[in-house]
Design a protein around this motif. Structure first.
Motif, mmCIF file in Angstrom:
data_model
loop_
_atom_site.group_PDB
_atom_site.id
_atom_site.type_symbol
_atom_site.label_atom_id
_atom_site.label_comp_id
_atom_site.label_asym_id
_atom_site.label_seq_id
_atom_site.Cartn_x
_atom_site.Cartn_y
_atom_site.Cartn_z
ATOM 1 N N ASN A 137 42.042 73.102 -25.807
ATOM 2 C CA ASN A 137 42.661 72.810 -24.512
ATOM 3 C C ASN A 137 43.871 73.709 -24.320
ATOM 4 N N VAL A 138 43.933 74.389 -23.158
ATOM 5 C CA VAL A 138 45.020 75.327 -22.892
ATOM 6 C C VAL A 138 45.566 75.039 -21.498
ATOM 7 N N LYS A 139 46.530 75.838 -21.051
ATOM 8 C CA LYS A 139 47.014 75.721 -19.679
ATOM 9 C C LYS A 139 47.642 77.036 -19.243
ATOM 10 N N PHE A 140 46.938 77.752 -18.337
ATOM 11 C CA PHE A 140 47.542 78.943 -17.721
ATOM 12 C C PHE A 140 46.878 79.159 -16.371
ATOM 13 N N ASN A 141 47.535 80.004 -15.507
ATOM 14 C CA ASN A 141 47.031 80.076 -14.133
ATOM 15 C C ASN A 141 46.545 81.459 -13.681
ATOM 16 N N GLY A 142 46.588 82.453 -14.554
ATOM 17 C CA GLY A 142 46.045 83.757 -14.190
ATOM 18 C C GLY A 142 46.951 84.605 -13.305
ATOM 19 N N GLU A 143 48.178 84.167 -13.128
ATOM 20 C CA GLU A 143 49.109 84.898 -12.264
ATOM 21 C C GLU A 143 49.639 86.160 -12.951
ATOM 22 N N TYR A 144 49.740 86.105 -14.282
ATOM 23 C CA TYR A 144 50.287 87.210 -15.080
ATOM 24 C C TYR A 144 49.173 87.902 -15.865
ATOM 25 N N TYR A 145 49.511 89.015 -16.517
ATOM 26 C CA TYR A 145 48.651 89.522 -17.582
ATOM 27 C C TYR A 145 48.646 88.445 -18.658
ATOM 28 N N THR A 146 47.471 88.000 -19.036
ATOM 29 C CA THR A 146 47.399 86.890 -19.982
ATOM 30 C C THR A 146 46.606 87.312 -21.211
ATOM 31 N N LEU A 147 47.207 87.125 -22.374
ATOM 32 C CA LEU A 147 46.530 87.433 -23.642
ATOM 33 C C LEU A 147 46.111 86.136 -24.306
ATOM 34 N N LEU A 148 44.839 86.039 -24.654
ATOM 35 C CA LEU A 148 44.364 84.902 -25.428
ATOM 36 C C LEU A 148 44.133 85.401 -26.842
ATOM 37 N N VAL A 149 44.874 84.874 -27.778
ATOM 38 C CA VAL A 149 44.796 85.361 -29.148
ATOM 39 C C VAL A 149 44.403 84.219 -30.092
#
Lengths: 220, 291
Positions: A137-149
């Motif tokens: 479970n995560v939480k982000f909105n795609g507004e920024y450059y987003t790194l999933l690590v």
């Protein structure tokens, strides 16, 4: 908020939440899956499940998976396009009181059989929140450059990755770490102010025990 | 920097500087977004072009939406105007036709500009494009008037809401009409204070309007409420330009809209559980579509 949040966005109708937001959820799923999947199963919840045909939510999510933006006039023909491009798809109506009323859970499989799960909710005005990647479970909105690590939950991993960002002069706007359980599967979600390049992703992956990292470009 | 907490504050600042609201908003936004004014102007011009394209497309369209509930009415309205059968005068009839046209393009998955939302996307362009045509106004002035609409819309969004799910249709088609009315006043040479009165008068006329979409779709009654919203904007602008003032100041009207939206039951805020959505015909339509 600025003037273009009020006069805008330019989008394909009929609904910012059920159409534009749905395109964006599909787009994020494409990025996480690493390109166009071979097959997808899409579970729709709440209002998405109730009204998806009339709002074209199904076409919108498929369009996003094919890489289209919310103002692409081909969205209304996306189901035929997906068939032409060889992406199999299936929609299911599901129930879950726990999730936001406009939620889609996308399970994608690539040519090699690798499975990716992305769940996102459309929270109004075309804006979205991604709340699940695979089993985490995560939480982000795609507004920024987003790194999933994704990484193993051991000491020093976060420092190693953030040092690499610091070396390149990249400022972290927001960062969260999620894990399934202590010592188990974990994931860093890092949102940055500056553009992140592909080479940096390779450097991050070279850090010991870091698995395949994903870079998502801003979707707004 | 402007906080967009009060329309009167925008009016006072514009008056003090001897500027139009649009100029004030464009200057401020360029500063806040750290971009040149020209770039913001260009971006707004691109939006106006999408609006004009949607109007042109919808005026001649005959196709129906996926549900079959909308499509083709703008074409009927236009044919009626072309045949000289306008009941209420060319400006109003042309405005109605464009509002229907853009709302129908939206329902049929065409490209529109949310203004402020997709459900209310026909109102602002219908009013401004018709005034442009009828009065031979330059594109530049119309683009600028969109900054006035947006500036006032930001205050409404901050102090009340522009979402049907939060505030009912008054917050969507009501806000759009209020923004269109103010922009129309500026476009036709009215003062910043007149813009504020027009905004207040348009909003006052639809306080309490509920959001009750049949089968949960942005079609019935949304498409036709775009037409009535555009008419509402013209009425308010016409009164303001005649020097008529709103007794209740605009910021207080916005406060009232917020209070009404909060008091409105959930069944009347985009849930398709009440109002028109709960009529026998609507329920039958919903059953047929879901099948």
């Amino acid at each position: 908020m600025n003037v273009f949040d009020i006069i805008g966005p330019i989008m394909v109708g009929p609904s910012s939440s059920h159409t534009a937001g749905a395109v964006r959820i599909g787009k994020i799923a494409r990025a996480v899956a690493g390109g166009q999947p071979a097959a997808v199963t899409i579970e729709l919840y709440g209002s998405f499940a109730q009204t998806y045909k009339g709002h074209g939510t199904d076409k919108a999510i498929i369009a996003g998976l094919l890489g289209m933006a919310p103002d692409d006039e081909r969205i209304k023909d996306s189901l035929e396009l997906a068939r032409e491009l060889g992406m199999a798809f299936k929609f299911k109506k599901s129930h879950n009181k726990e999730v936001h009323p406009n939620t889609a859970l996308i399970s994608a499989v690539d040519q090699t059989g690798k499975k990716t799960i992305v769940q996102g909710s459309s929270v109004g005005g075309g804006r979205i929140v991604v709340n699940r990647i695979n089993e985490i479970n995560v939480k982000f909105n795609g507004e920024y450059y987003t790194l999933l690590v994704p990484h193993n939950d051991t000491p020093g991993m976060i420092a190693a990755v953030t040092n690499l960002l610091a070396d390149q002069g990249i400022n972290i706007a927001e960062m969260n770490v999620y894990r399934s359980h202590r010592g188990g599967e974990a994931m860093m979600v890092i949102e940055t102010d500056q553009a992140v390049k592909g080479e940096l992703v390779s450097l991050i992956e070279a850090v010991n025990k870091v698995k395949k990292a994903v870079l998502i470009k801003p979707i707004y | 920097m402007i906080s967009y907490d009060s329309i009167q504050e925008l009016v006072d600042k514009a008056k003090k500087k001897g500027k139009m609201i649009s100029e004030l908003v464009l200057e401020d936004q360029a500063r806040q977004m750290e971009q040149p004014q020209e770039e913001l102007f260009e971006q707004m011009r691109a939006s106006l072009q999408v609006m004009a394209d949607a109007a042109a497309k919808g005026l001649t369209a005959v196709s129906k939406s996926a549900s079959g509930l909308s499509g083709g009415d703008a074409n009927k309205m236009r044919q009626s105007v072309d045949a000289g059968r306008s009941l209420s005068g060319k400006v109003l009839s042309e405005t109605l036709a464009k509002a229907l046209a853009i709302a129908e393009v939206n329902a049929c998955m065409g490209r529109i500009v949310a203004a402020p939302t997709a459900g209310s996307c026909g109102i602002i362009p219908a009013v401004l494009l018709t005034l442009q045509e009828e009065n031979d106004l330059s594109e530049e002035r119309v683009v600028m008037s969109l900054f006035t609409a947006a500036g006032l819309g930001m205050v409404i969004a901050r102090k009340a809401s522009i979402s049907g799910a939060e505030g009912g249709c008054q917050a969507e088609c009501g806000s759009a009409a209020a923004m269109a009315a103010a922009a129309a006043v500026e476009l036709m040479g009215g003062s910043p204070q007149m813009c504020a009165h027009a905004c207040a008068m348009a909003l006052k006329s639809v306080l309490g309007l509920v959001c009750d979409p049949v089968a949960g779709l942005v079609e019935v009654p949304c498409v036709k409420r775009n037409a009535s919203g555009a008419a509402n904007a013209l009425i308010a602008a016409e009164m303001a330009l005649a020097g008529i003032e709103s007794t209740i100041p605009v910021d207080e009207v916005i406060g009232a809209m917020k209070a009404i939206g909060d008091a409105m039951p959930k069944s009347l805020k985009e849930t398709a559980e009440g109002g028109l959505a709960d009529t026998p015909t609507a329920k039958k339509i919903a059953r047929d579509i879901l099948r």
